[in-house]
Design a protein around this motif. Structure first.
Motif, PDB file in Angstrom:
ATOM      1  N   LEU A  17       0.823  -1.207   0.000  1.00 30.51           N
ATOM      2  CA  LEU A  17       0.000   0.000   0.000  1.00 30.51           C
ATOM      3  C   LEU A  17       0.863   1.265   0.000  1.00 30.51           C
ATOM      4  O   LEU A  17       0.577   2.218  -0.737  1.00 30.51           O
ATOM      5  N   LEU A  18       1.916   1.289   0.794  1.00 26.31           N
ATOM      6  CA  LEU A  18       2.796   2.447   0.852  1.00 26.31           C
ATOM      7  C   LEU A  18       3.492   2.684  -0.495  1.00 26.31           C
ATOM      8  O   LEU A  18       3.647   3.825  -0.942  1.00 26.31           O
ATOM      9  N   VAL A  19       3.929   1.623  -1.144  1.00 25.14           N
ATOM     10  CA  VAL A  19       4.575   1.753  -2.448  1.00 25.14           C
ATOM     11  C   VAL A  19       3.583   2.309  -3.475  1.00 25.14           C
ATOM     12  O   VAL A  19       3.903   3.227  -4.245  1.00 25.14           O
ATOM     13  N   ALA A  20       2.370   1.789  -3.493  1.00 27.56           N
ATOM     14  CA  ALA A  20       1.360   2.253  -4.446  1.00 27.56           C
ATOM     15  C   ALA A  20       1.005   3.722  -4.197  1.00 27.56           C
ATOM     16  O   ALA A  20       0.907   4.522  -5.146  1.00 27.56           O
ATOM     17  N   ILE A  21       0.839   4.097  -2.945  1.00 19.88           N
ATOM     18  CA  ILE A  21       0.495   5.486  -2.612  1.00 19.88           C
ATOM     19  C   ILE A  21       1.638   6.428  -2.978  1.00 19.88           C
ATOM     20  O   ILE A  21       1.414   7.516  -3.508  1.00 19.88           O
ATOM     21  N   SER A  22       2.883   6.014  -2.732  1.00 15.50           N
ATOM     22  CA  SER A  22       4.007   6.888  -3.067  1.00 15.50           C
ATOM     23  C   SER A  22       4.145   7.054  -4.581  1.00 15.50           C
ATOM     24  O   SER A  22       4.468   8.144  -5.063  1.00 15.50           O
ATOM     25  N   ILE A  23       3.896   6.015  -5.356  1.00 11.72           N
ATOM     26  CA  ILE A  23       3.941   6.131  -6.821  1.00 11.72           C
ATOM     27  C   ILE A  23       2.852   7.078  -7.310  1.00 11.72           C
ATOM     28  O   ILE A  23       3.092   7.936  -8.162  1.00 11.72           O
ATOM     29  N   ILE A  24       1.663   6.967  -6.774  1.00 12.84           N
ATOM     30  CA  ILE A  24       0.567   7.866  -7.146  1.00 12.84           C
ATOM     31  C   ILE A  24       0.912   9.306  -6.778  1.00 12.84           C
ATOM     32  O   ILE A  24       0.661  10.241  -7.544  1.00 12.84           O
ATOM     33  N   GLY A  25       1.529   9.509  -5.609  1.00  8.27           N
ATOM     34  CA  GLY A  25       1.935  10.852  -5.184  1.00  8.27           C
ATOM     35  C   GLY A  25       2.974  11.457  -6.112  1.00  8.27           C
ATOM     36  O   GLY A  25       2.915  12.649  -6.440  1.00  8.27           O
ATOM     37  N   ILE A  26       3.946  10.668  -6.538  1.00  9.66           N
ATOM     38  CA  ILE A  26       4.987  11.167  -7.440  1.00  9.66           C
ATOM     39  C   ILE A  26       4.387  11.560  -8.788  1.00  9.66           C
ATOM     40  O   ILE A  26       4.685  12.623  -9.334  1.00  9.66           O
ATOM     41  N   VAL A  27       3.516  10.716  -9.321  1.00 12.13           N
ATOM     42  CA  VAL A  27       2.870  11.024 -10.606  1.00 12.13           C
ATOM     43  C   VAL A  27       1.999  12.274 -10.484  1.00 12.13           C
ATOM     44  O   VAL A  27       2.010  13.139 -11.373  1.00 12.13           O
ATOM     45  N   ALA A  28       1.275  12.416  -9.390  1.00 14.94           N
ATOM     46  CA  ALA A  28       0.435  13.608  -9.191  1.00 14.94           C
ATOM     47  C   ALA A  28       1.295  14.861  -9.081  1.00 14.94           C
ATOM     48  O   ALA A  28       0.949  15.911  -9.636  1.00 14.94           O
ATOM     49  N   GLY A  29       2.414  14.792  -8.379  1.00 13.77           N
ATOM     50  CA  GLY A  29       3.308  15.942  -8.250  1.00 13.77           C
ATOM     51  C   GLY A  29       3.875  16.387  -9.582  1.00 13.77           C
ATOM     52  O   GLY A  29       3.953  17.582  -9.880  1.00 13.77           O
ATOM     53  N   ILE A  30       4.285  15.438 -10.400  1.00 14.65           N
ATOM     54  CA  ILE A  30       4.815  15.768 -11.727  1.00 14.65           C
ATOM     55  C   ILE A  30       3.731  16.409 -12.587  1.00 14.65           C
ATOM     56  O   ILE A  30       3.967  17.386 -13.293  1.00 14.65           O
ATOM     57  N   THR A  31       2.527  15.873 -12.527  1.00 12.85           N
ATOM     58  CA  THR A  31       1.415  16.410 -13.312  1.00 12.85           C
ATOM     59  C   THR A  31       1.082  17.834 -12.895  1.00 12.85           C
ATOM     60  O   THR A  31       0.891  18.710 -13.754  1.00 12.85           O
ATOM     61  N   ILE A  32       1.020  18.094 -11.599  1.00 12.93           N
ATOM     62  CA  ILE A  32       0.676  19.428 -11.112  1.00 12.93           C
ATOM     63  C   ILE A  32       1.749  20.439 -11.494  1.00 12.93           C
ATOM     64  O   ILE A  32       1.445  21.543 -11.941  1.00 12.93           O
ATOM     65  N   SER A  33       3.014  20.067 -11.354  1.00 10.38           N
ATOM     66  CA  SER A  33       4.075  21.021 -11.683  1.00 10.38           C
ATOM     67  C   SER A  33       4.131  21.309 -13.184  1.00 10.38           C
ATOM     68  O   SER A  33       4.386  22.442 -13.592  1.00 10.38           O
ATOM     69  N   SER A  34       3.893  20.301 -14.009  1.00 12.73           N
ATOM     70  CA  SER A  34       3.907  20.555 -15.457  1.00 12.73           C
ATOM     71  C   SER A  34       2.688  21.369 -15.881  1.00 12.73           C
ATOM     72  O   SER A  34       2.778  22.187 -16.797  1.00 12.73           O
ATOM     73  N   THR A  35       1.574  21.197 -15.210  1.00 16.82           N
ATOM     74  CA  THR A  35       0.379  21.986 -15.507  1.00 16.82           C
ATOM     75  C   THR A  35       0.620  23.453 -15.165  1.00 16.82           C
ATOM     76  O   THR A  35       0.243  24.344 -15.930  1.00 16.82           O
TER      77      THR A  35
END
Length: 162
Positions: A17-35
């Motif tokens: 669960l921690l690995v899945a949540i951290s991967i989702i967090g990293i992808v969300a951070g990249i998306t927000i910064s590029s937006t």
């Protein structure tokens, strides 16, 4: 009688669960910064387009009048043949609007503030005096603006004004 299969666990472990949540967090951070970067670039493109349309309108004004306006009210007023005319005569002559060069002056997309317009007398370089730019030269003759500066602050440091 057949044996029942027993699974060791029926869900996800805490590590999974921690690995899945951290991967989702990293992808969300990249998306927000590029937006956010795309939005800044879009606003800069709008500013450049606004500067181009203002430049075009000022060039048309100069072609018709033989000088640039000494002042432009960028408070959503149109740029007309009566805009910012140097009024040396007293009383100031009446002007009848016969040509509109720019119907609505654009504003900065994020702050809705006016763009900077500086008219200049004589040669390039901002001349200021007690009566503002383009009022008179050192010999006291009436000032006619032959140069101007338009400015806007771009958000992306690496972006050029073109």
């Amino acid at each position: 009688m057949p044996k029942k299969l027993r699974f060791a666990y029926a869900g996800f472990t805490l590590v999974e669960l921690l690995v899945a949540i951290s991967i989702i967090g990293i992808v969300a951070g990249i998306t927000i910064s590029s937006t956010a970067a795309l939005q800044r670039s879009s606003r800069d493109a709008t500013r450049k387009t606004d500067m181009s349309s203002l430049q075009s309108a000022l060039q048309q004004y100069y072609a018709d009048q033989g000088f640039y306006p000494d002042a432009v009210n960028f408070d959503n007023n149109p740029l007309t043949n009566c805009s910012g005319r140097y009024q040396a005569a007293s009383p100031a002559p009446q002007c009848t609007i016969s040509k509109v060069y720019l119907n609505k002056t654009p504003k900065d997309p994020i702050s809705s503030q006016q763009y900077c317009y500086l008219s200049q007398f004589g040669s390039p370089g901002i001349s200021t005096g007690s009566n503002g730019p383009c009022t008179s030269d050192s010999a006291g003759s009436s000032g006619i603006c032959h140069y101007y500066s338009l400015c806007a602050k771009l958000e992306n440091a690496g972006s050029s004004a073109d």
